[in-house]
Write an enzyme that holds these catalytic residues in place. Structure first.
Site, mmCIF file in Angstrom:
data_model
loop_
_atom_site.group_PDB
_atom_site.id
_atom_site.type_symbol
_atom_site.label_atom_id
_atom_site.label_comp_id
_atom_site.label_asym_id
_atom_site.label_seq_id
_atom_site.Cartn_x
_atom_site.Cartn_y
_atom_site.Cartn_z
ATOM 1 C CB SER A 25 0.180 13.499 -16.356
ATOM 2 O OG SER A 25 1.352 14.199 -16.682
ATOM 3 C CE1 TYR A 58 -0.533 13.395 -13.016
ATOM 4 C CE2 TYR A 58 -1.530 11.366 -13.529
ATOM 5 C CZ TYR A 58 -0.348 12.212 -13.233
ATOM 6 O OH TYR A 58 0.853 11.406 -13.135
#
EC number: 4.1.1.11
Length: 126
Positions: A25, A58
């Site tokens: 991420s 993300y």
């Protein structure tokens, strides 16, 4: 019909860390996430201005006020510490929602401090 439109972006963020073996991420200073109206675990597109790479990941939250922009896991291979990146989120909007939609644009300085915010990009002229 829904239109897929820019929702928010952090413009010219500076990568402060690249952690290959951390859970995947992008860790972003929680204050910047809130200011841009982004959310933890939201999908983001990252455009590396320094090397041309473009990829999806993300958001995970980093310490508020830290200025942290850390690419983790596989994303760490797409950047080098010090690279400048654009971090963008998109949303689906109805025609009615588009009448009032303005993206939240956060422009960052060399230290990932906020230079200014805006909701429009000036028209490019020749």
């Amino acid at each position: 019909m829904l239109s897929h439109m820019l929702k928010a972006k952090l413009h010219m963020a500076k990568v402060t860390q690249a952690e290959l073996w951390y859970d995947g991420s992008c860790a972003i200073d929680a204050d910047l996430v809130a200011l841009a109206g982004m959310r933890e675990f939201e999908q983001i597109d990252i455009y590396n201005v320094s090397n041309g790479e473009r990829f999806h990941t993300y958001i995970i939250l980093a310490e508020p006020g830290s200025g942290t922009i850390s690419m983790n896991g596989a994303a760490a291979r797409k950047v080098a510490v010090g690279d400048r990146v654009i971090i963008a989120t998109y949303g689906h909007f109805t025609e009615a929602e588009l009448l009032n939609h303005k993206p939240k644009l956060v422009y960052l300085n060399e230290n990932n401090g906020v230079e200014r915010t805006s909701n429009a990009i000036p028209m490019q002229v020749a």
